[in-house]
Design a protein around this motif. Structure first.
Motif, short mmCIF file in Angstrom:
data_model
loop_
_atom_site.label_atom_id
_atom_site.label_comp_id
_atom_site.label_asym_id
_atom_site.label_seq_id
_atom_site.Cartn_x
_atom_site.Cartn_y
_atom_site.Cartn_z
N ILE A 126 36.03 45.95 33.49
CA ILE A 126 34.58 46.05 33.68
C ILE A 126 34.37 46.66 35.06
O ILE A 126 34.84 46.12 36.07
CB ILE A 126 33.90 44.68 33.57
N VAL A 127 33.69 47.81 35.10
CA VAL A 127 33.40 48.48 36.35
C VAL A 127 31.97 48.14 36.73
O VAL A 127 31.04 48.37 35.95
CB VAL A 127 33.58 50.02 36.22
N ALA A 128 31.81 47.58 37.93
CA ALA A 128 30.49 47.12 38.38
C ALA A 128 30.27 47.49 39.84
O ALA A 128 31.22 47.77 40.57
CB ALA A 128 30.40 45.60 38.21
N ALA A 129 29.02 47.48 40.25
CA ALA A 129 28.68 47.75 41.65
C ALA A 129 29.30 46.69 42.54
O ALA A 129 29.50 45.54 42.13
CB ALA A 129 27.17 47.77 41.82
N GLY A 130 29.58 47.07 43.78
CA GLY A 130 30.23 46.18 44.73
C GLY A 130 29.49 44.91 45.03
O GLY A 130 30.09 43.92 45.42
N ASP A 131 28.17 44.91 44.83
CA ASP A 131 27.37 43.71 45.11
C ASP A 131 27.09 42.88 43.86
O ASP A 131 26.40 41.87 43.93
CB ASP A 131 26.06 44.07 45.81
N ALA A 132 27.62 43.28 42.72
CA ALA A 132 27.36 42.57 41.46
C ALA A 132 28.45 41.52 41.20
O ALA A 132 29.59 41.69 41.59
CB ALA A 132 27.31 43.57 40.31
N LYS A 133 28.04 40.47 40.52
CA LYS A 133 28.97 39.42 40.12
C LYS A 133 28.87 39.25 38.61
O LYS A 133 27.77 39.30 38.06
CB LYS A 133 28.61 38.10 40.79
N VAL A 134 30.00 39.06 37.95
CA VAL A 134 29.97 38.87 36.51
C VAL A 134 29.23 37.57 36.19
O VAL A 134 29.48 36.53 36.79
CB VAL A 134 31.40 38.86 35.92
N ASP A 135 28.30 37.67 35.26
CA ASP A 135 27.52 36.52 34.79
C ASP A 135 28.29 35.92 33.61
O ASP A 135 28.44 36.56 32.57
CB ASP A 135 26.14 37.01 34.36
#
Length: 157
Positions: free
Chosen positions: A59-68
């Protein structure tokens, strides 16, 4: 062929080989990558590796995002479980800190989180602990060939 060479070959097939940057410093974490690139941490497109039914899922996500966790469970049908560090390379084809969405091992599914779409430029890893690739979200999508764009993260909006 090492993982960076595989990534470079993959990017070349997409016409993006000139986007791979080799850094003098480590880019193994969001904070280190942002410091090495001189950008905000949220612009780092971190690639998180999860074990879903014995298979690697990236899962590629922004650096400030956390997996919910609730969103993850609703989408994949199971609780979020990151791949143990000692198994990351075996399951994904990349060392921890260098996992990226380009040319992973056969059978690894890649998902791009919508947290990335708010930026013009993002920086995923390039297959090692000291590489990064400068891309737009559309270029990331073209090069990563994800299974889907997903909304699996929180804390960024």
């Amino acid at each position: 062929m090492n993982s960076v060479e595989k990534v470079l070959q993959h990017l070349a097939a997409c016409g993006l080989q000139d986007r791979l940057k080799t850094l003098d410093e480590s880019s193994a974490t969001v904070e280190l990558a942002a410091a090495a690139l001189g950008c905000k941490p949220e612009l780092i497109a971190k690639t998180l590796s999860f074990d879903v039914n014995g298979k690697a899922v990236l899962i590629v996500a922004a650096g400030d995002a956390k997996v919910d966790n609730a969103k993850f469970k609703a989408f994949f049908g199971q609780k979020a479980s990151m791949i143990k560090p000692e198994r990351v390379e075996e399951m994904t084809g990349f060392v921890p800190g260098g996992v990226c969405p380009f040319a992973p091992k056969e059978g690894v599914n890649v998902y791009l989180d919508v947290s990335l779409k708010r930026f013009e430029t993002i920086y995923p890893a390039g297959g090692s602990r000291n590489t990064a690739v400068k891309l737009t979200p559309a270029e990331l999508e073209a090069a990563a060939r994800p299974s889907a764009w997903v909304d699996l993260c929180k804390a960024w909006a």
